[in-house]
Design a protein around this motif. Structure first.
Motif, short mmCIF file in Angstrom:
data_model
loop_
_atom_site.label_atom_id
_atom_site.label_comp_id
_atom_site.label_asym_id
_atom_site.label_seq_id
_atom_site.Cartn_x
_atom_site.Cartn_y
_atom_site.Cartn_z
N VAL A 188 15.14 -8.00 61.12
CA VAL A 188 15.75 -6.68 60.92
C VAL A 188 15.61 -6.33 59.44
O VAL A 188 16.06 -7.08 58.58
N THR A 242 15.80 2.58 73.61
CA THR A 242 16.05 1.29 72.92
C THR A 242 14.75 0.73 72.34
O THR A 242 14.77 0.09 71.29
N GLY A 298 22.33 -3.75 72.43
CA GLY A 298 21.78 -2.82 73.40
C GLY A 298 22.64 -1.60 73.63
O GLY A 298 23.21 -1.05 72.69
N THR A 329 26.09 3.05 72.42
CA THR A 329 25.13 2.12 71.82
C THR A 329 25.88 0.95 71.18
O THR A 329 26.97 1.11 70.64
N LEU A 330 25.25 -0.24 71.26
CA LEU A 330 25.92 -1.47 70.83
C LEU A 330 25.10 -2.23 69.80
O LEU A 330 25.09 -3.46 69.77
N GLY A 331 24.37 -1.51 68.95
CA GLY A 331 23.56 -2.17 67.93
C GLY A 331 22.59 -3.15 68.56
O GLY A 331 21.93 -2.83 69.56
N SER A 332 22.53 -4.37 68.01
CA SER A 332 21.57 -5.36 68.52
C SER A 332 21.93 -5.84 69.93
O SER A 332 21.15 -6.56 70.56
N ALA A 379 14.15 2.64 69.13
CA ALA A 379 15.16 2.30 68.12
C ALA A 379 14.90 0.90 67.54
O ALA A 379 15.10 0.66 66.35
N GLY A 436 20.24 4.67 65.30
CA GLY A 436 21.00 5.51 66.23
C GLY A 436 20.34 6.88 66.39
O GLY A 436 20.32 7.45 67.48
N ASN A 471 28.42 5.27 69.23
CA ASN A 471 28.27 3.82 69.06
C ASN A 471 29.62 3.18 69.41
O ASN A 471 30.59 3.87 69.70
P1 ADP Z 1 24.28 3.63 65.15
O1 ADP Z 1 23.17 3.46 64.16
O2 ADP Z 1 24.47 5.06 65.57
O3 ADP Z 1 25.54 2.92 64.80
P2 ADP Z 1 23.56 1.40 66.87
O4 ADP Z 1 23.73 0.50 65.70
O5 ADP Z 1 24.37 1.12 68.08
O6 ADP Z 1 23.74 2.94 66.50
O7 ADP Z 1 22.00 1.36 67.26
C1 ADP Z 1 21.43 2.27 68.17
C2 ADP Z 1 20.42 1.54 69.03
O8 ADP Z 1 19.41 0.99 68.18
C3 ADP Z 1 20.98 0.36 69.81
O9 ADP Z 1 21.50 0.77 71.07
C4 ADP Z 1 19.75 -0.53 69.96
O10 ADP Z 1 19.00 -0.12 71.08
C5 ADP Z 1 18.96 -0.24 68.68
N1 ADP Z 1 19.21 -1.30 67.68
C6 ADP Z 1 20.12 -1.28 66.66
N2 ADP Z 1 20.09 -2.45 65.97
C7 ADP Z 1 19.15 -3.21 66.57
C8 ADP Z 1 18.64 -4.54 66.34
N3 ADP Z 1 19.11 -5.31 65.35
N4 ADP Z 1 17.66 -4.99 67.17
C9 ADP Z 1 17.16 -4.22 68.16
N5 ADP Z 1 17.60 -2.97 68.43
C10 ADP Z 1 18.57 -2.47 67.65
#
Ligand code: ADP
Length: 287
Positions: A221, A260, A199, A194-197, A263, A228, A153
């Motif tokens: 959410v 994605t 992408g 990965t970048l959370g919301s 996830a 992840g 991430n």
């Molecule tokens: P980790 O949980 O390992 O920190 P991330 O937070 O980057 O990983 O999330 C992993 C993937 O989950 C993201 O690349 C995205 O595709 C999906 N994701 C995470 N949060 C959201 C969100 N709020 N809305 C849509 N997809 C999400």
């Protein structure tokens, strides 16, 4: 129930349709206690995972994670290692049965076990999701060249870069990724960040960097725990379905798209493995 290895194995099993499009085995160690039994029973009966690869260490209690979820769905996790840090896996002579093609590793067992697994994975496609991230010292001595795909991430990407380059990471995550690909340790590794919301970004040598936005949600959410892991499991299942070694831009885009989508569905529901969608649900929603 959880542990990143278990979560990712469940996600991969869901993504492969519980065995119809590939088999998934979970390698790990539990203690001889109620938690271990529950994990083992549920693991085998419910998720279609192959069941001959869970080790028992009577000297340790089953590992635990205490997960706190905030009102906005973000989480914070406290870990008790227990049997996750057993040395049983390190002592195995042969880990992977004939026909094994992919190995997905996290960092919730001892680093020695992880390295042993990686070094005995000759000919397999290896995927490493170092979460939690290794310490500075571990990063310097880790055999990164044995990792085909790295999934991190944005926070893990920054701390990995800072350790490898001995410099502060740039602000922009695209620059972080770019700098990571230039580190000698990672020249042959394909990196997914990965970048959370926001992408995900992926950098594959010889292919332009691919960005995939997060998939749209159908509601608020609820709980990001497991997002992840859902991403990693679906990503690897999709990788298992690829029929060529020289991954192209279109392949990277497909891997990221499927992962994605799955996830995103995971963050709409509470729980970790319980919030992971089955492959049919993902197909029904997104086509
Ligand atoms: P980790 O949980 O390992 O920190 P991330 O937070 O980057 O990983 O999330 C992993 C993937 O989950 C993201 O690349 C995205 O595709 C999906 N994701 C995470 N949060 C959201 C969100 N709020 N809305 C849509 N997809 C999400």
């Amino acid at each position: 129930m959880g542990g990143k290895g278990f979560n990712q194995a469940v996600a991969a099993a869901l993504a492969t349709g519980g065995g119809s499009r590939g088999n998934v085995s979970f390698y790990g160690t539990v203690g001889d206690d109620e938690a271990g039994k529950m994990l083992k029973d549920k693991l085998f009966s419910r998720w279609g995972l192959k069941n001959d690869t869970l080790f028992l260490d009577p000297a340790k209690a089953t590992g635990r994670a205490i997960i706190q979820v905030a009102d906005d769905g973000e989480n914070s996790i406290v870990l008790f290692n227990g049997a996750n840090h057993s040395e049983i896996i390190e002592d195995q002579e042969k880990l992977w049965p004939a026909g094994t093609t992919h190995l997905l590793l996290q960092n919730e067992i001892t680093l020695k076990s992880t390295i042993k697994a990686l070094e005995s994975a000759l000919g397999l496609t290896t995927i490493f999701n170092p979460s939690p991230m290794l310490t500075n010292d571990e990063i310097t001595r880790f055999p990164w060249s044995k990792v085909d795909w790295l999934i991190v991430n944005h926070i893990e990407a920054r701390s990995l870069l800072a350790s490898l380059s001995l410099q502060d990471s740039p602000q922009d995550i695209k620059d972080v990724l770019n700098d990571l690909t230039r580190q000698e340790a990672l020249v042959s590794t394909r990196i997914v960040c990965t970048l959370g919301s926001n992408g995900v970004l992926a950098s594959v040598p010889g292919v332009p960097v691919v960005f995939m936005p997060a998939a749209p949600l159908q509601g608020p959410v609820v709980d990001t725990t497991g997002a992840g892991d859902t991403f990693a499991g679906y990503f690897v299942a999709e990788l298992m379905a690829l029929d060529r070694q020289d991954v192209q831009e279109v392949d990277v885009a497909r891997l990221l798209k499927v992962a994605t989508r799955a996830a995103a569905m995971c963050v709409e529901r509470a729980g970790t493995v319980d919030s992971m969608p089955a492959a049919e649900e993902v197909e029904r929603r997104f086509g």
